[in-house]
Write an enzyme that holds these catalytic residues in place. Structure first.
Site, PDB file in Angstrom:
ATOM      1  N   TYR A  37      47.744 124.940  16.050  1.00 54.59           N
ATOM      2  CA  TYR A  37      46.991 126.369  16.185  1.00 54.59           C
ATOM      3  C   TYR A  37      46.152 126.055  17.223  1.00 54.59           C
ATOM      4  CZ  TYR A  37      42.550 124.122  14.667  1.00 54.59           C
ATOM      5  OH  TYR A  37      41.405 123.504  14.538  1.00 54.59           O
ATOM      6  N   LYS A 151      46.254 119.656  18.306  1.00 50.74           N
ATOM      7  CA  LYS A 151      45.664 120.532  17.452  1.00 50.74           C
ATOM      8  C   LYS A 151      46.428 121.051  16.308  1.00 50.74           C
ATOM      9  CE  LYS A 151      42.195 124.386  18.387  1.00 50.74           C
ATOM     10  NZ  LYS A 151      41.250 123.866  17.677  1.00 50.74           N
ATOM     11  N   GLU A 183      33.416 113.533  17.314  1.00 50.81           N
ATOM     12  CA  GLU A 183      33.486 114.969  17.820  1.00 50.81           C
ATOM     13  C   GLU A 183      32.917 115.635  16.262  1.00 50.81           C
ATOM     14  OE1 GLU A 183      37.222 116.981  18.807  1.00 50.81           O
ATOM     15  OE2 GLU A 183      38.235 115.329  17.405  1.00 50.81           O
ATOM     16  N   LEU A 208      39.946 115.718  20.222  1.00 49.35           N
ATOM     17  CA  LEU A 208      40.643 117.127  20.550  1.00 49.35           C
ATOM     18  C   LEU A 208      40.054 117.126  21.985  1.00 49.35           C
ATOM     19  CD1 LEU A 208      42.734 119.317  19.843  1.00 49.35           C
ATOM     20  CD2 LEU A 208      40.558 120.778  19.463  1.00 49.35           C
TER      21      LEU A 208
HETATM   22  N1  PDD Z   1      38.114 124.019  17.057  1.00 44.04           N
HETATM   23  N2  PDD Z   1      37.249 119.523  18.577  1.00 44.04           N
HETATM   24  C1  PDD Z   1      37.754 120.004  17.153  1.00 44.04           C
HETATM   25  C2  PDD Z   1      38.168 118.897  16.144  1.00 44.04           C
HETATM   26  C3  PDD Z   1      37.974 121.313  17.379  1.00 44.04           C
HETATM   27  O1  PDD Z   1      38.646 121.719  16.001  1.00 44.04           O
HETATM   28  C4  PDD Z   1      37.677 122.088  18.239  1.00 44.04           C
HETATM   29  C5  PDD Z   1      37.851 123.713  18.281  1.00 44.04           C
HETATM   30  C6  PDD Z   1      37.152 121.533  19.348  1.00 44.04           C
HETATM   31  C7  PDD Z   1      36.523 122.395  20.636  1.00 44.04           C
HETATM   32  O2  PDD Z   1      37.599 122.922  21.339  1.00 44.04           O
HETATM   33  P1  PDD Z   1      37.706 124.048  22.078  1.00 44.04           P
HETATM   34  O3  PDD Z   1      36.530 124.095  22.779  1.00 44.04           O
HETATM   35  O4  PDD Z   1      38.978 124.269  22.821  1.00 44.04           O
HETATM   36  O5  PDD Z   1      37.570 125.315  21.061  1.00 44.04           O
HETATM   37  C8  PDD Z   1      36.812 120.185  19.481  1.00 44.04           C
HETATM   38  C9  PDD Z   1      38.442 125.722  16.587  1.00 44.04           C
HETATM   39  C10 PDD Z   1      37.376 126.601  17.631  1.00 44.04           C
HETATM   40  C11 PDD Z   1      38.441 125.796  15.265  1.00 44.04           C
HETATM   41  O6  PDD Z   1      39.031 124.867  14.444  1.00 44.04           O
HETATM   42  O7  PDD Z   1      38.286 126.919  14.788  1.00 44.04           O
END
Ligand code: PDD
Length: 288
Positions: A37, A151, A183, A208
């Protein structure tokens, strides 16, 4: 279902009202969590950090041996159409790819047609009260698999971690492994040292690779902060000058409390607040 109830969503080639949208119970996303996703923010009706999200989508799909049913340019066009059809000014676009639909079998057919779903979600992204107070974080054990750079839609560990955080009055969970923060449950974790260094883990299979992280690091560098890409402990974060998280759904947000203990004076710090302001300026300028 909350929020908008009459959205137009995208399902496998069609734009349909959300109540008419359906996916088979034999979809491998449903049966195996066999999917990927992306979440992309929308500000002023335009997509934020679209290119890195598409690059990460392609990479994640490749890492599970899948293929996208169309080019990423075509995907971005669909996202833009959804923004338009739903009059979305501010919020998120969720995209889900799964390997496709067939009778349940761990092994999958070569000629499977992937499933591709996208929908918008209206959401205020101005940070609201949380921006003034700073976010509260709860630490939990990181119980995820060894390929966190993909992801995947398999988010049960994060769902459970966030529930623990919420039960303790916190906004986000920080996942900890071997005494070090990997994270956030849905965000990248950072601290700012007293001598002005921004510390966050290097990209690896342990976390991620955040899209918001790319711009955040670049801006911090331009602001004269040294960047240290390395893991840090909860203790180090607690004695840091400031802490923050980044994600598509929160941009850059200050963290002021971890496990009930204040960071610094317990108020959002100036460095993180400035980075957020700069990020939003660049994000709006480069939105598509
Ligand atoms: N999540 N780490 C994890 C485990 C995440 O699920 C996300 C983002 C990030 C940050 O990635 P980015 O800056 O590309 O959004 C780091 C999204 C927002 C979600 O699951 O809703």
């Amino acid at each position: 279902m909350s929020g908008q109830t009459s959205r137009i969503v995208y399902v496998n080639g069609n734009f349909v009202p959300e109540h008419d949208a359906s996916i088979s119970i034999f979809d491998r996303g449903f049966l195996f969590g066999d999917g990927i996703y992306e979440v992309t923010a929308v500000l002023d009706g335009r997509l934020i950090d679209s290119a890195p999200h598409m690059a990460r989508l392609e990479r994640s799909v490749g890492e599970i041996g899948g293929y996208l049913p169309m080019s990423t340019n075509e995907i971005v066009d669909i996202e833009k159409t959804l923004v338009e059809k739903n009059n979305l000014n501010e919020g998120l676009i969720y995209l889900q790819y799964t390997r496709g639909t067939e009778d349940r079998n761990f092994l999958f057919s070569r000629d499977l047609q992937p499933t591709l779903v996208m929908f918008t979600q209206a959401k205020r992204l101005d940070g609201g009260e949380a921006l003034k107070q700073g976010l509260k974080v709860k630490t939990v054990a990181d119980q995820r698999w060894a390929r966190r750079d993909i992801k995947t839609i398999c988010l049960l560990p994060q769902v459970l971690a966030k529930r623990i955080a919420q039960a303790d009055g916190c906004d986000e969970a920080w996942m900890v492994e071997d005494g070090l923060v990997t994270e956030g449950a849905s965000s990248t974790a950072y601290l700012v040292t007293h001598d002005g260094k921004l510390v966050t883990r290097a990209n690896s299979t342990a976390t991620l690779p955040g899209c918001t992280r790319i711009a955040a690091i670049e801006l911090a560098r331009e602001e004269g902060l040294a960047i240290e890409e390395r893991p840090f402990s909860v203790e180090e974060a607690l004695s840091a000058k400031e802490a923050c998280l980044t994600s598509a759904s929160n941009f850059i947000m200050p963290i002021t409390m971890i496990d009930g203990k204040a960071i610094g004076d317990g108020k959002p710090g100036p460095i993180v607040q400035r980075l957020r302001k700069l990020y939003l300026e660049v994000a709006r300028r480069t939105a598509v």
